[in-house]
Design a protein around this motif. Structure first.
Motif, PDB file in Angstrom:
ATOM      1  N   ASP A  37       9.381  -3.687   2.498  1.00 32.52           N
ATOM      2  CA  ASP A  37       9.250  -3.435   1.068  1.00 32.52           C
ATOM      3  C   ASP A  37       9.958  -4.537   0.298  1.00 32.52           C
ATOM      4  OD1 ASP A  37       9.071  -2.497  -1.480  1.00 32.52           O
ATOM      5  OD2 ASP A  37       9.787  -0.482  -1.043  1.00 32.52           O
TER       6      ASP A  37
ATOM      7  N   THR B 285      -0.157  -6.297   0.391  1.00 32.95           N
ATOM      8  CA  THR B 285      -0.714  -5.286  -0.498  1.00 32.95           C
ATOM      9  C   THR B 285      -0.614  -5.656  -1.962  1.00 32.95           C
ATOM     10  OG1 THR B 285       1.399  -4.102  -0.580  1.00 32.95           O
ATOM     11  CG2 THR B 285      -0.142  -3.487   1.165  1.00 32.95           C
TER      12      THR B 285
ATOM     13  N   THR C  25       4.869  -5.433   1.104  1.00 28.41           N
ATOM     14  CA  THR C  25       4.543  -5.056  -0.262  1.00 28.41           C
ATOM     15  C   THR C  25       4.840  -6.249  -1.152  1.00 28.41           C
ATOM     16  OG1 THR C  25       6.763  -4.203  -0.733  1.00 28.41           O
ATOM     17  CG2 THR C  25       5.183  -2.678   0.250  1.00 28.41           C
TER      18      THR C  25
END
Length: 349
Positions: free
Chosen positions: A16, A236, A217
């Motif tokens: 993340d 993403t 991410t």
């Protein structure tokens, strides 16, 4: 390094980057200011180009969709020094070489104009749809010039076979360097600085066990190096990755979800040894690769690249087959692999 087995499969991980990223994350201004000046042509080299296998270059516009065939203008190939082609060399746009052009027995086809500051030696057929400006002697197995052929008064023209020239002019010839190589960004320093400021684990990709799948991410990431049998990056959202050292993998795939982009800065060298696919055909503008090495960018395996490649201090060596949808800028291009470039006009400045 360990290898992946059925008992111990390759890891799949998600990292993340933190926060929401509606836009492309900011990158150092020194890296991207004026970067468009490098990408107005299909391929541009600050030194030379030596094609040991077939080169085929044309153009399209990705705003109309993925490449389905050549369309419209574009597809120029330019070098600031010498151009050599030992196999078929087919370019839909213009071809420019400041010093000389040496071609083998295979045909040379230029859909636009040809400009060479020195001699042109082509053992095979030389076909130019537009004008030809040649600053030295011209020798060809056969010659066709759809426009005007210009040479200096003291230059010779020797054609072994058929010759068709629409018009001939005698004049002094000067060919200015077509590639803007003045003061390129120091990509090695930019990659190092970016890696030092990132907060993720910088060693995470340095010893890949197999073809590992890593999902990121949106955000900014920094790594010491990328090395091992293979890496499949799944992004993403808008992402920036800084690699301080080398990228050396047998397979390297980059998958971009809808809305995802990647700016990849590599401070060291680059080697991909096997089939690799980077980017998505519908969005070449979503991927930019910046490589800072003064050595080589080795494409040893078949490579499909949908994006822009900037390696202003490096020699790009193609040993496999390269299919590029976008554009490339390097110090030099060489190799024995086939090269197909579909120049995306949507990426031009």
């Amino acid at each position: 390094a360990r290898t992946c087995t059925d008992a111990q499969p390759c890891p799949t991980s998600t990292v993340d980057g933190g926060g929401e990223c509606p836009d492309r994350p900011a990158v150092p201004a020194t890296a991207t200011t004026g970067v468009g000046r490098f990408f107005g042509q299909a391929a541009c080299a600050c030194a030379g180009l030596s094609a040991g296998a077939r080169w085929q270059v044309d153009a399209f516009d990705s705003t109309d969709g993925p490449y389905t065939g050549p369309s419209g203008p574009g597809g120029n190939v330019s070098v600031n020094e010498r151009l050599a082609a030992d196999a078929q060399f087919e370019v839909s746009g213009n071809v420019t070489a400041v010093e000389a052009f040496q071609a083998g027995t295979a045909s040379v086809t230029v859909g636009g104009s040809l400009a060479v500051g020195g001699a042109v030696n082509a053992d095979g057929a030389l076909e130019i749809a537009g004008n030809a400006v040649i600053g030295g002697d011209l020798r060809a197995g056969a010659l066709s010039v759809g426009g005007r052929l210009t040479q200096p008064a003291d230059a010779t023209r020797t054609v072994a076979g058929a010759e068709a020239i629409a018009a001939i002019a005698i004049a002094a010839v000067t060919v200015a360097p077509p590639c803007d190589c003045a003061e390129p960004p120091n990509l090695a320093t930019i990659a190092t600085d970016g890696r030092n400021q990132a907060t993720n684990d910088p060693t995470a990709l340095s010893s890949l066990m197999g073809t590992e799948v890593v999902s990121l991410t949106c955000g900014v990431y920094g790594y010491d190096s990328i090395a091992g049998p293979g890496l499949e990056l799944r992004l993403t959202g808008p992402t920036v990755i800084f690699v301080d050292g080398d990228v050396s993998v047998d397979r390297f795939d980059v998958e971009l979800a809808a809305g995802a982009t990647l700016d990849l800065f590599v401070g060291g060298g680059w080697r991909t040894g096997g089939p690799s696919a980077l980017g998505v055909p519908a969005r070449p503008a979503s991927l930019r690769i910046f490589i800072g090495t003064t050595g080589t960018v080795d494409l040893d395996g078949d490579t499909a690249l949908f994006g822009q490649l900037l390696a202003p201090a490096a020699e790009v060596v193609v040993a496999g087959a390269l299919e590029l949808h976008g554009s490339a800028f390097a110090r030099r291009f060489s190799g024995t692999g086939t090269v197909v470039i579909h120049h995306d006009r949507a990426l031009d400045p």
